[in-house]
Write a protein that holds these residues in place. Structure first.
Motif, PDB file in Angstrom:
ATOM      1  N   THR A 149      13.560  -7.208  17.008  1.00  0.00           N
ATOM      2  CA  THR A 149      12.905  -8.224  16.171  1.00  0.00           C
ATOM      3  C   THR A 149      12.192  -7.601  14.982  1.00  0.00           C
ATOM      4  O   THR A 149      11.455  -8.275  14.278  1.00  0.00           O
ATOM      5  CB  THR A 149      11.880  -9.014  17.008  1.00  0.00           C
ATOM      6  OG1 THR A 149      10.931  -8.084  17.548  1.00  0.00           O
ATOM      7  CG2 THR A 149      12.558  -9.776  18.120  1.00  0.00           C
ATOM      8  N   LYS A 150      12.369  -6.293  14.766  1.00  0.00           N
ATOM      9  CA  LYS A 150      11.735  -5.511  13.694  1.00  0.00           C
ATOM     10  C   LYS A 150      10.249  -5.290  13.942  1.00  0.00           C
ATOM     11  O   LYS A 150       9.543  -4.810  13.072  1.00  0.00           O
ATOM     12  CB  LYS A 150      11.949  -6.146  12.320  1.00  0.00           C
ATOM     13  CG  LYS A 150      13.399  -6.188  11.906  1.00  0.00           C
ATOM     14  CD  LYS A 150      13.537  -6.717  10.505  1.00  0.00           C
ATOM     15  CE  LYS A 150      14.993  -6.810  10.119  1.00  0.00           C
ATOM     16  NZ  LYS A 150      15.206  -7.411   8.836  1.00  0.00           N
TER      17      LYS A 150
ATOM     18  N   GLN B 210       5.809  -9.152  11.846  1.00  0.00           N
ATOM     19  CA  GLN B 210       5.800  -9.942  10.622  1.00  0.00           C
ATOM     20  C   GLN B 210       4.538 -10.789  10.587  1.00  0.00           C
ATOM     21  O   GLN B 210       4.141 -11.380  11.585  1.00  0.00           O
ATOM     22  CB  GLN B 210       7.047 -10.827  10.552  1.00  0.00           C
ATOM     23  CG  GLN B 210       7.258 -11.454   9.199  1.00  0.00           C
ATOM     24  CD  GLN B 210       8.606 -12.163   9.098  1.00  0.00           C
ATOM     25  OE1 GLN B 210       9.397 -12.138  10.029  1.00  0.00           O
ATOM     26  NE2 GLN B 210       8.849 -12.796   7.984  1.00  0.00           N
TER      27      GLN B 210
ATOM     28  N   GLY C 282       7.060 -13.389   4.105  1.00  0.00           N
ATOM     29  CA  GLY C 282       8.330 -12.708   3.855  1.00  0.00           C
ATOM     30  C   GLY C 282       8.448 -11.434   4.671  1.00  0.00           C
ATOM     31  O   GLY C 282       7.480 -10.952   5.265  1.00  0.00           O
ATOM     32  N   ASP C 283       9.660 -10.869   4.678  1.00  0.00           N
ATOM     33  CA  ASP C 283       9.934  -9.651   5.439  1.00  0.00           C
ATOM     34  C   ASP C 283       9.097  -8.465   4.981  1.00  0.00           C
ATOM     35  O   ASP C 283       8.961  -7.489   5.713  1.00  0.00           O
ATOM     36  CB  ASP C 283      11.416  -9.262   5.309  1.00  0.00           C
ATOM     37  CG  ASP C 283      12.312 -10.175   6.131  1.00  0.00           C
ATOM     38  OD1 ASP C 283      11.781 -10.893   7.004  1.00  0.00           O
ATOM     39  OD2 ASP C 283      13.530 -10.158   5.900  1.00  0.00           O
ATOM     40  N   ASP C 284       8.568  -8.531   3.765  1.00  0.00           N
ATOM     41  CA  ASP C 284       7.817  -7.392   3.228  1.00  0.00           C
ATOM     42  C   ASP C 284       6.312  -7.497   3.473  1.00  0.00           C
ATOM     43  O   ASP C 284       5.541  -6.679   2.984  1.00  0.00           O
ATOM     44  CB  ASP C 284       8.107  -7.215   1.734  1.00  0.00           C
ATOM     45  CG  ASP C 284       7.740  -8.439   0.916  1.00  0.00           C
ATOM     46  OD1 ASP C 284       7.450  -9.495   1.504  1.00  0.00           O
ATOM     47  OD2 ASP C 284       7.736  -8.336  -0.322  1.00  0.00           O
TER      48      ASP C 284
ATOM     49  N   LEU D 242       3.589  -7.583   6.574  1.00  0.00           N
ATOM     50  CA  LEU D 242       3.461  -7.321   8.003  1.00  0.00           C
ATOM     51  C   LEU D 242       2.006  -7.283   8.429  1.00  0.00           C
ATOM     52  O   LEU D 242       1.112  -7.074   7.607  1.00  0.00           O
ATOM     53  CB  LEU D 242       4.127  -5.982   8.353  1.00  0.00           C
ATOM     54  CG  LEU D 242       5.554  -5.777   7.861  1.00  0.00           C
ATOM     55  CD1 LEU D 242       5.973  -4.332   8.063  1.00  0.00           C
ATOM     56  CD2 LEU D 242       6.504  -6.720   8.576  1.00  0.00           C
TER      57      LEU D 242
ATOM     58  N   ARG E  39      12.622   1.535   4.138  1.00  0.00           N
ATOM     59  CA  ARG E  39      11.829   0.517   3.453  1.00  0.00           C
ATOM     60  C   ARG E  39      10.815   1.148   2.500  1.00  0.00           C
ATOM     61  O   ARG E  39      10.137   0.447   1.768  1.00  0.00           O
ATOM     62  CB  ARG E  39      11.115  -0.375   4.466  1.00  0.00           C
ATOM     63  CG  ARG E  39      12.093  -1.122   5.357  1.00  0.00           C
ATOM     64  CD  ARG E  39      11.409  -2.135   6.212  1.00  0.00           C
ATOM     65  NE  ARG E  39      10.931  -3.259   5.408  1.00  0.00           N
ATOM     66  CZ  ARG E  39      10.287  -4.286   5.942  1.00  0.00           C
ATOM     67  NH1 ARG E  39      10.067  -4.349   7.222  1.00  0.00           N
ATOM     68  NH2 ARG E  39       9.883  -5.273   5.168  1.00  0.00           N
TER      69      ARG E  39
END
Length: 200
Positions: free
Chosen positions: A141-142, A159, A169-171, A173, A199
């Motif tokens: 799930t990152k 996230q 967004g993905d960026d 966290l 990344r």
């Protein structure tokens, strides 16, 4: 009634260790225009850590800095055939330098029998010993978990989610660090994870 005062001058507490759980926001962007890197904010919205790679992505060396631009760790990607690893060098401004000998090392645990979608990494502190002090678990799930040698949670990255439940967004966290843990070391290990996923 007499009062007892502790002698605070004899206790040296790191600026990067807190007696309580701390939450940080990681923005996987540099503050430098069109730069690559990461900016970390504390719960008050103040910048506490940053990485600026300028125009270079997938750099072999990155520097984790504090809010003032003072380098805390340099992290080098040591790619060797089959088994690569990452070396972390802690900077010292008190006359003692550890830029020659790695302060920590991160190595992937290769286990072909494991069928899950999870990657495991060993963290060795001091690099004079093969004893693993921490493990990094990167989930499908990152999200990332850093656990101690007994499996106790040290820090977790996932996230960021708004109070309404909406995901950023993905960026963007969230990093949660447990009490009495060196937050700068945790951030250096999170930096390694960013390098693993290209990344930073």
């Amino acid at each position: 009634m007499s009062r007892v005062y502790s002698n605070l001058s004899t206790v040296k507490i790191s600026n990067y260790v807190s007696p309580r759980r701390e939450t940080f926001t990681l923005w996987m962007k540099s503050l430098v225009y069109h730069g690559n890197g990461c900016t970390v904010y504390d719960s008050n919205g103040q910048i506490v850590y940053r990485i600026d790679n300028y125009n270079v992505k997938r750099s072999k060396v990155v520097h984790l800095m504090d809010r003032n631009g003072k380098v805390l760790f340099s992290i080098r990607n040591r790619k060797v055939p089959v088994f690569g690893h990452w070396d972390g060098y802690k900077w010292s401004y008190e006359g003692v330098s550890s830029k020659e000998i790695p302060w920590f090392q991160v190595k992937k645990i290769h286990n072909v029998l494991r069928g899950d979608n999870v990657n495991y990494y060993n963290v060795i502190l001091g690099c004079n010993s093969e004893a693993s002090c921490y493990n990094i678990i990167i989930l499908a799930t990152k999200s990332i978990k850093i656990v101690d040698q007994h499996g106790g949670l040290v820090a977790e990255v996932k996230q960021k989610q708004a109070s309404s439940g909406v995901l950023f967004g993905d960026d963007v966290l969230t990093l949660v660090v447990e009490p009495h843990v060196d937050q700068s070391l945790v951030m250096a290990l999170v930096t390694v994870c960013g390098l693993i996923h290209h990344r930073i």
